[in-house]
Design an enzyme around this catalytic site. Structure first.
Site, PDB file in Angstrom:
ATOM      1  N   HIS A 373       0.795  -1.227   0.000  1.00  0.00           N
ATOM      2  CA  HIS A 373       0.000   0.000   0.000  1.00  0.00           C
ATOM      3  C   HIS A 373       0.828   1.277   0.000  1.00  0.00           C
ATOM      4  O   HIS A 373       0.254   2.367   0.083  1.00  0.00           O
ATOM      5  CB  HIS A 373      -0.919   0.037   1.231  1.00  0.00           C
ATOM      6  CG  HIS A 373      -2.123  -0.850   1.118  1.00  0.00           C
ATOM      7  ND1 HIS A 373      -3.272  -0.485   0.439  1.00  0.00           N
ATOM      8  CD2 HIS A 373      -2.361  -2.102   1.585  1.00  0.00           C
ATOM      9  CE1 HIS A 373      -4.156  -1.453   0.510  1.00  0.00           C
ATOM     10  NE2 HIS A 373      -3.626  -2.458   1.196  1.00  0.00           N
ATOM     11  N   LYS A 565      -8.412  14.151   4.011  1.00  0.00           N
ATOM     12  CA  LYS A 565      -7.598  12.942   4.018  1.00  0.00           C
ATOM     13  C   LYS A 565      -6.618  13.068   5.174  1.00  0.00           C
ATOM     14  O   LYS A 565      -6.524  14.124   5.809  1.00  0.00           O
ATOM     15  CB  LYS A 565      -6.852  12.775   2.697  1.00  0.00           C
ATOM     16  CG  LYS A 565      -6.041  13.989   2.280  1.00  0.00           C
ATOM     17  CD  LYS A 565      -5.365  13.774   0.934  1.00  0.00           C
ATOM     18  CE  LYS A 565      -6.347  13.795  -0.190  1.00  0.00           C
ATOM     19  NZ  LYS A 565      -6.386  12.551  -0.955  1.00  0.00           N
ATOM     20  N   LYS A 677     -14.404   8.420  -3.925  1.00  0.00           N
ATOM     21  CA  LYS A 677     -15.646   8.759  -3.215  1.00  0.00           C
ATOM     22  C   LYS A 677     -16.151  10.131  -3.634  1.00  0.00           C
ATOM     23  O   LYS A 677     -17.353  10.331  -3.851  1.00  0.00           O
ATOM     24  CB  LYS A 677     -15.408   8.702  -1.706  1.00  0.00           C
ATOM     25  CG  LYS A 677     -15.058   7.322  -1.193  1.00  0.00           C
ATOM     26  CD  LYS A 677     -14.435   7.368   0.196  1.00  0.00           C
ATOM     27  CE  LYS A 677     -13.773   6.054   0.535  1.00  0.00           C
ATOM     28  NZ  LYS A 677     -12.942   6.118   1.745  1.00  0.00           N
TER      29      LYS A 677
END
Length: 831
Positions: A373, A565, A677
């Site tokens: 990731h 974020k 999103k």
């Protein structure tokens, strides 16, 4: 009682009040749960009682499907995905489960007939903070999609008593508060005290002669605790399938020492309980001090050992011989946190079940798959050999043996290349020898994947280039996705209804590629008008909530420019702030100039020990304090920091955004899911060619994406030639003026020192090249303002963004994993 009667009682009619789906069944079940579970009648019930009764009513219906799913998987001996993740950022369960059951509307009607406030009941739910951000949110989306795609799966993780901290803002600074999400109970979980496994730490190892004459090893830990299972059902959308999320809680084998208590040693009487429960106490303890590092390593071993022991138990109970373990289970390592599973499964096979090394290693490698990731070196976990030896001595021995065999393989393939051998070793040599968990995960897995096309390419060409040279067939890409149920249907019901009306069906909720039908209507003036009305309503809802939380007033007619974020320098929230300061300075210089009204909204948490990230939060709030109260600005630009950004609050924000800020330095973001999103909810993106931005731009069209900044290749070239940010600072008068205004104390009530660590870091180091992309960012933002001024075309672009985002469903990602990596066929359970 006859057999027929007995069967009828075990399989109640669907309209039975216990699990029926009619309005009357739901109402009766709700009243029963309020009375029999909560012990309340309507007149004295608190808002929490009302929520708990609703949760138990829905959970009953999940459990009926869960039992059928478990029976079906057992009968079919279904190959099962085990998703090992240190984080599961689930979000509130109630609304999502209502959608997946298909009873949202009937539940609203039932609540109205019972004179209940449906919205208040939903709002009452506490969010389980079992994750930090994208990693945990992705795991939760994948659990939803695994069930929706009928893939048998178990999610394994830790039941943290305290999750990711609650964030408050005090005097502009982030303040962390304990996330006590369990204080009022968790109606969605079922404790399984009989599913309990011993977990050891410390001690020593020894050799011994087994009864069959073979020489074996055993580990004699100095500390042993128990891992106890807590189960949560995860329902798929529109299917009968329910999968299992099994989280582990640490407990002491003996929680109370009566002998110590009798002699007055009251602390000693509970010491073992305190020490054991610390392991599952809090998500991500601060690992700056040595004790924090030790606790994190303990947490990681604790949950992988519990999970693997559980998988072995299930296999022995349902299949039999461990020879076929890799045929029954495939285990996905969600980043390096569960990488210890490679060594632990070897230990369990060899030491506990007497398997030969070669067979154990073959099965282990065929069991695991690894998702990377991050490309950031500091995020690739390593542990000191000394710490490993103290806590997990047997596992260190096993890792040494794995490494020895592996490096022999490397030398055979690449003779006379000891430099490569050193790079690929599971042990990093040096002043402090360290165990490289990412290398262990790659060596011990059958497949390795990145999470966006660009990221996966960089994984092959930079991060794991040596391993790619050795095993090119092992590397894959699976671009991330998000759940359209959670992030469209639940969070933005007005938009979901409009899309269903326009498409003539709601099949897109299960197959997001069907959103393409919206393309045919992008130029429809009536749809554009309704689209804008839906967006304005969402913005008004968010503005009302934000004013209650912070006192900041936003105009829903203004452009909502959002960056929400995790706070990190590579995500470059400070680049966004410099743009705001530039607009502010231009207004100061010419108060009468035309300027597009914007509300700049920030959200996100900084790691408690990350000072520069916390200083960026302070700067955002400091700029907001000045800009929002300046009469010359007169509300044309507003700045707001929404506190405690999490799944629940994200569901308020995503529908309200007009512009999505995805401005990380190219080559640093693995994928991102916030970008998906926002786009799915109609926001246009301003961003770099980083992570999944690359693929989003390809899908929605370059003309519907505001692109700026260097490419990953250009970033690498600039680093190679020697990046000198101070030259850019002195060469660009506006950039210099923006930074100088910060340093002047203008945003810190005359304090010229407060923000110096941040500005000095930018001028002298700027590791994420904020100054290099500053001018391109400003020019791109000017293009955004021009586009916003044409409302009809903006609406058209927004519609096309949503229409072309079908690729970014987590359902698609799971189908790719199941087909290309896991080789797991679906098993459909009747509804």
């Amino acid at each position: 009682m006859s057999t027929a009667q007995s069967t009828k009682l075990l399989s109640p009619n669907r309209e039975h009040t216990r699990t029926g789906m009619s309005k009357e069944a739901l109402k009766q079940a709700y009243i029963d749960n309020l009375f029999y579970i909560q012990g309340r009648f309507r007149e004295v019930a608190t808002s929490h009682d009302l929520y708990m009764a609703a949760a138990y009513t829905v959970r009953d219906r999940l459990l009926a499907r869960w039992v059928k799913s478990a029976q079906a998987f057992k009968v079919n001996r279904a190959r099962t995905v085990c998703y090992l993740s240190a984080e599961f950022l689930l979000g509130p369960h109630l609304a999502n489960n209502l959608v997946n059951l298909g009873i949202t509307k009937i539940s609203q009607e039932s609540a109205a007939e019972l004179e209940l406030d449906f919205a208040m009941i939903l709002e009452e739910e506490e969010e389980p903070g079992l994750g930090n951000g994208g990693l945990g949110r992705l795991a939760a989306c994948f659990m939803d999609s695994l069930a929706t795609q009928c893939i048998p799966a178990i999610g394994y993780g830790i039941r943290y008593e305290f999750g990711i901290f609650d964030q408050t803002i005090e005097n502009g600074w982030q303040v962390e508060r304990s996330d006590t999400w369990l204080r009022n109970g968790n109606p969605w979980e079922i404790p399984r005290p009989k599913i309990c496994f011993p977990i050891g730490f410390g001690g020593y190892t020894e050799q011994y002669r087994h009864a069959d004459g073979s020489l074996r090893h055993r580990w004699l830990p100095s500390l042993e605790i128990n891992g106890v299972a807590y189960d949560t059902p995860i329902l798929g959308y529109g299917v009968g399938n329910v999968n299992l999320l099994r989280l582990w809680k640490a407990e002491a084998p003996q929680s109370f020492d009566f002998q110590a208590f009798n002699v007055g040693d009251y602390y000693g009487a509970v010491h073992a309980k305190i020490e054991a429960e610390t392991i599952s106490k809090v998500l991500y303890p601060n690992d700056e001090p040595e004790v924090g590092k030790e606790l994190r390593l303990k947490q990681q071993f604790f949950f992988v050992s519990c999970s693997l022991q559980d998988m072995i138990r299930l296999h022995l109970n349902t299949v039999g011989s461990l020879d076929t373990f890799a045929n029954k289970f495939v285990a996905q390592l969600n980043d390096t946190h569960p990488a210890l599973a490679v060594a632990e499964l070897m230990r369990l096979f060899i030491d506990e079940h007497g398997m030969a090394w070669e067979q154990a290693w073959t099965i282990t490698r065929n069991t695991f798959c690894y998702t990377n990731h991050t490309l950031l070196p500091e995020a690739l976990e390593t542990w000191s050999v000394a710490l490993f030896e103290r806590l997990l001595p047997r596992h260190l021995e096993i890792i040494y043996l794995i490494n020895q065999d592996f490096l022999n393989q490397v030398r055979e393939k690449f003779p006379d290349d000891e430099t490569r051998v050193i790079r690929m070793s599971l042990i990093a040599e040096g002043e402090q020898r360290r165990v490289r968990m990412a290398n262990l995960a790659v060596v011990g897995s059958q497949a390795v994947n990145g999470v966006a096309a660009l990221h996966s390419e960089l994984v092959k060409t930079t991060l794991f280039n040596d391993f790619y040279d050795l095993w090119p067939e092992k590397f894959h890409n699976v671009t991330n996705g998000v759940s359209p149920r959670r992030f469209m249907v639940v969070s933005n019901p007005r938009l979901a209804d409009l899309i269903s009306h326009t498409c003539g069906h709601n099949d897109w909720i299960r197959d997001l590629s069907l959103l393409r039908h919206l393309e045919h209507h992008a130029d429809d003036v009536e749809l554009q008008q309704r689209w804008r009305e839906v967006k304005i309503a969402a913005k008004q809802d968010f503005a009302n909530w934000l004013q209650q939380q912070t006192g900041v007033v936003l105009d829903p007619q203004a452009m909502f420019d959002v960056q929400a974020k995790r706070l990190h320098e590579y995500k470059r929230q400070h680049l966004n702030i410099l743009h705001i300061i530039r607009l502010y300075q231009r207004i100061q210089q010419n108060p009468n100039q035309e300027i597009v009204s914007r509300a700049f909204i920030f959200g996100g948490k900084a790691a408690p020990g990350y000072y520069l990230a916390k200083l960026i939060i302070k700067l955002i709030n400091a700029v907001a304090e000045v800009v929002n109260h300046d009469p010359l600005v007169n509300g044309r630009i507003r700045v707001a920091f929404m506190p405690d950004f999490n799944v629940k609050n994200g569901q308020r924000l995503y529908p309200a955004a007009d512009l999505s800020e995805q401005i990380s330095l190219a080559g640093k973001e693995a994928s991102g899911t916030g970008n998906m999103k926002f786009s799915l909810n109609g926001a246009l993106t301003i961003g770099t060619l980083d992570g999944a931005n690359v693929e989003i731009r390809e899908e929605v069209g370059a003309e519907n994406f505001f692109l700026f900044g260097m490419t990953a290749a250009e970033v690498t070239a600039k680093q190679r030639e020697g990046y000198r940010p101070w030259e850019l600072y002195h060469a660009d008068p506006e950039l210099k003026a923006d930074i100088d205004l910060i340093n002047s104390g203008h945003f810190s009530r005359g304090d010229m020192v407060l923000f110096r660590p941040l500005t000095d870091h930018l001028i002298n180091h700027d590791p994420f090249m904020v100054l290099a992309d500053y001018r391109a960012y400003l020019e791109c933002q000017a293009q955004v303002s021009t586009a916003w001024s044409d409302a009809a075309n903006w609406d058209r672009m927004s519609i096309l963004n949503v229409a072309r985002m079908g690729k970014f469903s987590s359902d698609r990602a799971i189908v790719e994993y199941a087909k290309n990596i896991w080789n797991v066929p679906p098993v459909t359970v009747e509804r």
